[in-house]
Write an enzyme that holds these catalytic residues in place. Structure first.
Site, mmCIF file in Angstrom:
data_model
loop_
_atom_site.group_PDB
_atom_site.id
_atom_site.type_symbol
_atom_site.label_atom_id
_atom_site.label_comp_id
_atom_site.label_asym_id
_atom_site.label_seq_id
_atom_site.Cartn_x
_atom_site.Cartn_y
_atom_site.Cartn_z
ATOM 1 N N ARG A 217 45.725 -11.803 26.957
ATOM 2 C CA ARG A 217 46.154 -11.319 25.661
ATOM 3 C C ARG A 217 46.107 -12.459 24.649
ATOM 4 N NH1 ARG A 217 52.608 -10.373 26.106
ATOM 5 N NH2 ARG A 217 53.256 -12.341 26.955
ATOM 6 N N THR A 219 46.708 -15.674 22.747
ATOM 7 C CA THR A 219 47.358 -16.921 23.163
ATOM 8 C C THR A 219 47.476 -17.915 22.022
ATOM 9 O OG1 THR A 219 45.235 -17.887 23.755
ATOM 10 C CG2 THR A 219 46.457 -16.805 25.536
ATOM 11 N N TRP A 230 32.329 -20.928 22.612
ATOM 12 C CA TRP A 230 31.459 -19.760 22.439
ATOM 13 C C TRP A 230 30.066 -20.175 21.992
ATOM 14 C CZ3 TRP A 230 32.438 -15.891 25.151
ATOM 15 C CH2 TRP A 230 33.727 -15.367 25.309
ATOM 16 N N SER A 258 27.835 -11.366 25.513
ATOM 17 C CA SER A 258 28.377 -10.748 24.305
ATOM 18 C C SER A 258 29.361 -9.625 24.661
ATOM 19 C CB SER A 258 27.213 -10.214 23.454
ATOM 20 O OG SER A 258 27.698 -9.399 22.434
ATOM 21 N N HIS A 261 32.516 -11.219 25.686
ATOM 22 C CA HIS A 261 33.175 -11.732 24.475
ATOM 23 C C HIS A 261 33.888 -10.578 23.745
ATOM 24 C CE1 HIS A 261 32.568 -14.702 20.833
ATOM 25 N NE2 HIS A 261 33.808 -14.265 20.914
ATOM 26 N N ARG A 291 36.589 -8.025 14.571
ATOM 27 C CA ARG A 291 35.863 -8.807 15.576
ATOM 28 C C ARG A 291 34.898 -7.981 16.414
ATOM 29 N NH1 ARG A 291 39.733 -13.380 18.033
ATOM 30 N NH2 ARG A 291 40.730 -13.998 16.096
ATOM 31 N N CYS A 391 42.703 -23.898 26.846
ATOM 32 C CA CYS A 391 43.937 -23.099 26.930
ATOM 33 C C CYS A 391 43.950 -22.549 28.335
ATOM 34 C CB CYS A 391 43.888 -21.995 25.879
ATOM 35 S SG CYS A 391 44.639 -20.435 26.324
ATOM 36 N N CYS A 394 43.482 -18.777 28.947
ATOM 37 C CA CYS A 394 42.132 -18.350 28.579
ATOM 38 C C CYS A 394 41.140 -18.848 29.624
ATOM 39 C CB CYS A 394 41.722 -18.903 27.216
ATOM 40 S SG CYS A 394 42.954 -18.672 25.940
HETATM 41 C C1 FAD Z 1 36.348 -18.149 27.683
HETATM 42 C C2 FAD Z 1 37.308 -17.873 26.571
HETATM 43 C C3 FAD Z 1 38.418 -17.110 26.819
HETATM 44 C C4 FAD Z 1 39.330 -16.862 25.794
HETATM 45 N N1 FAD Z 1 40.438 -16.123 26.063
HETATM 46 C C5 FAD Z 1 41.347 -15.919 25.090
HETATM 47 C C6 FAD Z 1 42.546 -15.206 25.353
HETATM 48 O O1 FAD Z 1 42.800 -14.767 26.485
HETATM 49 N N2 FAD Z 1 43.431 -15.041 24.331
HETATM 50 C C7 FAD Z 1 43.198 -15.545 23.069
HETATM 51 O O2 FAD Z 1 44.016 -15.369 22.178
HETATM 52 N N3 FAD Z 1 42.052 -16.221 22.796
HETATM 53 C C8 FAD Z 1 41.138 -16.419 23.769
HETATM 54 N N4 FAD Z 1 40.006 -17.108 23.469
HETATM 55 C C9 FAD Z 1 39.708 -17.469 22.080
HETATM 56 C C10 FAD Z 1 39.034 -16.270 21.360
HETATM 57 O O3 FAD Z 1 37.958 -15.763 22.114
HETATM 58 C C11 FAD Z 1 38.485 -16.666 19.991
HETATM 59 O O4 FAD Z 1 37.596 -17.735 20.133
HETATM 60 C C12 FAD Z 1 39.558 -17.043 18.986
HETATM 61 O O5 FAD Z 1 40.494 -16.008 18.879
HETATM 62 C C13 FAD Z 1 38.956 -17.315 17.581
HETATM 63 O O6 FAD Z 1 38.247 -16.169 17.151
HETATM 64 P P1 FAD Z 1 37.170 -16.154 15.980
HETATM 65 O O7 FAD Z 1 37.502 -15.069 15.040
HETATM 66 O O8 FAD Z 1 37.004 -17.522 15.438
HETATM 67 O O9 FAD Z 1 35.810 -15.693 16.660
HETATM 68 P P2 FAD Z 1 35.301 -15.937 18.114
HETATM 69 O O10 FAD Z 1 35.721 -14.805 18.991
HETATM 70 O O11 FAD Z 1 35.660 -17.322 18.548
HETATM 71 O O12 FAD Z 1 33.730 -15.848 17.952
HETATM 72 C C14 FAD Z 1 32.942 -16.970 17.502
HETATM 73 C C15 FAD Z 1 31.649 -16.439 16.915
HETATM 74 O O13 FAD Z 1 30.872 -15.803 17.942
HETATM 75 C C16 FAD Z 1 30.228 -14.638 17.418
HETATM 76 N N5 FAD Z 1 30.728 -13.456 18.161
HETATM 77 C C17 FAD Z 1 31.984 -12.978 18.216
HETATM 78 N N6 FAD Z 1 32.063 -11.939 19.044
HETATM 79 C C18 FAD Z 1 30.824 -11.746 19.531
HETATM 80 C C19 FAD Z 1 30.260 -10.822 20.433
HETATM 81 N N7 FAD Z 1 30.995 -9.891 21.059
HETATM 82 N N8 FAD Z 1 28.949 -10.904 20.697
HETATM 83 C C20 FAD Z 1 28.177 -11.850 20.102
HETATM 84 N N9 FAD Z 1 28.649 -12.755 19.238
HETATM 85 C C21 FAD Z 1 29.958 -12.712 18.958
HETATM 86 C C22 FAD Z 1 30.539 -14.597 15.958
HETATM 87 O O14 FAD Z 1 29.504 -15.280 15.281
HETATM 88 C C23 FAD Z 1 31.843 -15.368 15.851
HETATM 89 O O15 FAD Z 1 32.043 -15.910 14.601
HETATM 90 C C24 FAD Z 1 39.095 -17.390 24.489
HETATM 91 C C25 FAD Z 1 37.965 -18.158 24.252
HETATM 92 C C26 FAD Z 1 37.078 -18.419 25.263
HETATM 93 C C27 FAD Z 1 35.875 -19.273 24.982
#
Ligand code: FAD
Length: 474
Positions: A217, A219, A230, A258, A261, A291, A391, A394
């Site tokens: 969830r 974090t 990413w 993706s 993600h 997102r 984290c 995560c």
């Molecule tokens: C392995 C991993 C596990 C994680 N687990 C958690 C968790 O359990 N809880 C938590 O709160 N956060 C977690 N995070 C962090 C979370 O995924 C985001 O990185 C964070 O919330 C910041 O989000 P953001 O809006 O910057 O976009 P992000 O989700 O970081 O995305 C970065 C960029 O990737 C691209 N993108 C986004 N989604 C997609 C998609 N589906 N397909 C293709 N491209 C895409 C877009 O260009 C986006 O700007 C995790 C990160 C990683 C790497």
């Protein structure tokens, strides 16, 4: 091959709404052994009340009429027809997920066999220094005390039980021919997964984690650190955005990542810290929209990944059916076995979606074997990058789900076709746990997107037809 430095994202999603107040800084302490309660009873009640209030205030419940559009006419689903590159359509996926798979998986993952995951959580990042950016205590993983996890998990599986020899009264001719069983029943051995980076052999650095106490969830892990992970993951699968010329196999790998993600983002939106000072958790629907839903490709990739993993599970049905689910809790272990069978041989699933994904179509070109090696190496690097997630919680779910994907890839592509599957497939206990928990996570995401997507889109449509900027009630 270490990943290179990330490039700026091309289509950045809107950042998450900032939590109400600053959190107690518990992030960045990777080796910390904290044990935190998941959510206080009162908090959980408030979350539930708020979630209901929010959804009834602005998002009508997903009924057939709301899905049908403003006039209540049926049939204006946004996602319809075959899921790209799969053999099952959106409507069927939603139906079988809701009716069959989701309920079975939800119960299965609570049982002892599937709730303990063995993981090395404090591995050092092989690519760059640990720069943990986690701000919340929810970032820390609650590990199991030694006496909690199942006793049989502590010992490696060592073949058939001595009972089976006693019962033969020393007469070899009385022995049941177990040739087939012995072949199929591989037990839980240490075996390498060519698709993943981790050294899977047991060692002192491994610890058991109760997944039920560590839900995936929100974090608070965000910013440059998360972005770098990413970006590196997508860069492994260069180029970042699939083009028409990209071969099918690379496109499939991109879609798997993706889709994963998307699923992680859906879980963040599903269980979000709405008000930090009150420890109030609930759905964050604007985040779900910003997102995931806003980008149809991300929703499509979520469905693709779900069907891909489902295919792997059903392809390994004979193996999974006969595997040993012993945790020393006879009642719950029997239930596990029964639910696994229900998952694998459900008649509704088998008739509605007999072949969720057709893996035989891949690697057919003349350079198929080299391509497989290349993609396998890329996936191994992605698996290694998970050690850099700053984290702990995560990282736990990142590692589990990437191992789950690696297990699906191993089942689909590391054996010689359907007929020989039982002869050569060997899975570790942890791989099976990861595979089923991944399928459950994807199933939850599909469920939530299906349930909330149409009503959120309706709100967006209604509000964008007026001059006022869409406002979400959170
Ligand atoms: C392995 C991993 C596990 C994680 N687990 C958690 C968790 O359990 N809880 C938590 O709160 N956060 C977690 N995070 C962090 C979370 O995924 C985001 O990185 C964070 O919330 C910041 O989000 P953001 O809006 O910057 O976009 P992000 O989700 O970081 O995305 C970065 C960029 O990737 C691209 N993108 C986004 N989604 C997609 C998609 N589906 N397909 C293709 N491209 C895409 C877009 O260009 C986006 O700007 C995790 C990160 C990683 C790497």
């Amino acid at each position: 091959m270490p990943p290179q430095e990330p490039a700026p994202a091309a289509n950045g999603a809107a950042p998450a709404p900032a939590p109400a107040a600053a959190a107690a800084a518990a992030g960045g302490k990777r080796r910390k052994r904290g044990r935190w309660a998941a959510a206080a009873g009162v908090g959980a009640l408030l979350v539930a009340l708020l979630a209901v209030a929010v959804s009834s205030r602005s998002f009508p419940a997903a009924s057939s009429s709301s899905r049908g559009g403003d006039c209540g006419c049926p049939g204006t689903r946004k996602y319809t027809g075959m899921v790209e590159d799969c053999c099952c359509d959106y409507e069927t996926v939603d139906a079988i997920n809701e009716e069959v798979l989701h309920p079975i998986l939800q119960e299965l993952v609570t049982l002892p066999f599937f709730r303990y995951f063995k993981v090395k959580l404090w591995c050092d990042c092989p690519f760059w220094p640990d720069d943990g950016m986690c701000r919340l205590r929810d970032c820390s993983v609650c590990e199991c005390p030694e006496n909690e996890f199942p006793e049989p998990f502590k010992k490696p599986y060592s073949g058939l039980s001595p009972d089976s020899m006693i019962c033969q009264e020393g007469k070899p001719q009385a022995t049941v021919d177990r040739t087939l069983d012995a072949k199929v029943f591989k037990g839980w051995i240490e075996t390498d997964n060519p698709w993943t980076y981790d050294d899977e052999t047991d060692n002192a650095e491994m610890t058991y984690v109760n997944l039920q106490l560590n839900p995936e969830r929100y974090t608070g892990y965000t910013g440059d650190s998360a972005r770098r992970i990413w970006d590196s993951v997508y860069k492994e699968n260069c180029p970042k955005y699939p083009s028409e010329e990209m071969c099918q196999e690379k496109k499939a790998l991109y879609k798997l990542i993706s889709g994963l993600h998307s699923s992680i983002s859906v879980h963040i939106a599903y269980d979000y810290l709405l008000d930090e000072s009150a420890n109030l958790w609930g759905h964050n629907l604007p985040l779900l929209y910003d997102r995931v839903l806003k980008y149809p490709e991300r929703v499509q990739n979520l469905y693709f990944t779900y069907l891909f993993v489902l295919r792997a599970v059903t392809k390994a049905a004979d193996y999974l059916e006969q595997a040993e689910y012993n945790t020393g809790n006879p009642e719950e272990d029997l239930k596990t076995q029964s639910l696994v069978k229900q998952l694998l041989y459900n008649p509704k699933l088998r008739s509605a979606c007999p072949l969720p994904f057709d893996e035989a179509k891949l690697w057919q070109g003349e350079n198929g074997p080299e391509l497989k090696q290349e993609i396998q190496k890329q996936f191994r690097n992605i698996s290694a990058i998970m050690d850099c997630v700053g984290c702990e919680k995560c990282r736990l779910w990142g590692k589990l789900q990437v191992l789950g994907l690696g297990t699906a890839l191993k089942i689909l592509f590391s054996v010689d076709g359907e007929n020989h599957l039982n002869q050569s497939l060997q899975l570790q206990r942890n791989e099976v746990i990861a595979l089923v928990n991944l399928l459950n996570r994807l199933s939850e995401s599909v469920n939530f997107v299906h349930e909330k997507g149409p009503s959120i889109e309706d709100v967006i449509k209604q509000q964008s037809s007026s001059t006022v900027k869409p406002v979400f009630p959170i």
